[in-house]
Write an enzyme that holds these catalytic residues in place. Structure first.
Site, mmCIF file in Angstrom:
data_model
loop_
_atom_site.group_PDB
_atom_site.id
_atom_site.type_symbol
_atom_site.label_atom_id
_atom_site.label_comp_id
_atom_site.label_asym_id
_atom_site.label_seq_id
_atom_site.Cartn_x
_atom_site.Cartn_y
_atom_site.Cartn_z
ATOM 1 N N SER A 165 0.860 -1.177 0.000
ATOM 2 C CA SER A 165 0.000 0.000 0.000
ATOM 3 C C SER A 165 0.898 1.230 0.000
ATOM 4 O O SER A 165 2.079 1.146 0.326
ATOM 5 C CB SER A 165 -0.864 -0.025 1.263
ATOM 6 O OG SER A 165 -1.442 1.227 1.529
ATOM 7 N N TYR A 223 -1.406 -1.042 10.822
ATOM 8 C CA TYR A 223 -1.498 -1.161 9.368
ATOM 9 C C TYR A 223 -0.255 -0.637 8.658
ATOM 10 O O TYR A 223 0.355 -1.328 7.852
ATOM 11 C CB TYR A 223 -2.760 -0.454 8.851
ATOM 12 C CG TYR A 223 -2.950 -0.632 7.364
ATOM 13 C CD1 TYR A 223 -3.415 -1.848 6.860
ATOM 14 C CD2 TYR A 223 -2.650 0.378 6.473
ATOM 15 C CE1 TYR A 223 -3.575 -2.038 5.493
ATOM 16 C CE2 TYR A 223 -2.808 0.208 5.110
ATOM 17 C CZ TYR A 223 -3.266 -1.005 4.624
ATOM 18 O OH TYR A 223 -3.407 -1.188 3.277
#
Length: 191
Positions: free
Chosen positions: A164, A176
């Site tokens: 990401s 995350y």
């Protein structure tokens, strides 16, 4: 003016022809293992590769996700239930893949399984909140890759680790971004 338009159309045609030439042919005997196929990118990729004639080995977390995927694809696609946080489950999946691909090896591994929550201000989270995300997004990915690597080498295959922008720029608190930075680093170490 017309000359410019003709030149522009000619360049567009050449570009499209070049891009079409990059599409690989004869993929019907290639095996690809994809994690996280219940929904999202993994699900879409499994369907797309199945339509291209590839032999897709799709790992789903839930039985419901596997059933839905099987309904929408051909008989070439095979599913397995996989929890990437369970090392014994990952080993069983690697044995299953090995039994299927045999000497051909694994042409592609797509590590797509991942979660994004919990996300909150770091002070509100516990170590277990961070560990939950890291176990799926990073450590599960590493475990799957290490178990599949001999089959990848046999087929001179490729590994695709889905990361990401959060692997380059911290956009939120919680585990995350940490996990995606780790995925970037692990991918660099594989190169």
């Amino acid at each position: 003016m017309w000359l410019l338009l003709v030149v522009l159309l000619g360049l567009i045609f050449l570009y499209r022809r070049y891009r079409h030439g990059l599409i690989l042919e004869n993929l019907t005997d290639k095996y690809v293992f994809i994690t996280g196929c219940d929904s999202g990118f993994g699900n879409l990729l499994a369907k797309k590769l199945d339509k291209r004639g590839m032999r897709v080995l799709a790992a789903c977390l839930t039985d419901q996700g596997a059933k839905e995927l099987k309904k929408e694809t051909s008989t070439r696609l095979q599913t397995i239930l996989l929890d990437v946080t369970n090392s014994q489950n990952v080993s069983s999946a690697a044995d299953w893949v090995s039994d299927i691909v045999r000497d051909k090896g694994l042409w592609g591994l797509v590590n797509n399984a991942g979660i994004g929550t919990p996300i909150a201000v770091n002070e509100w989270l516990t170590k277990d909140d961070f560990a939950k995300v890291l176990n799926v997004n990073l450590l599960g990915l590493v475990d799957v890759t290490l178990k599949m690597l001999p089959m990848i080498r046999r087929a001179h295959g490729r590994i695709v680790n889905v990361a990401s922008i959060a692997g380059r720029v911290t956009i939120c608190s919680g585990g995350y971004c940490l996990s995606k930075y780790g995925v970037e680093s692990f991918s660099d170490s594989l190169r």
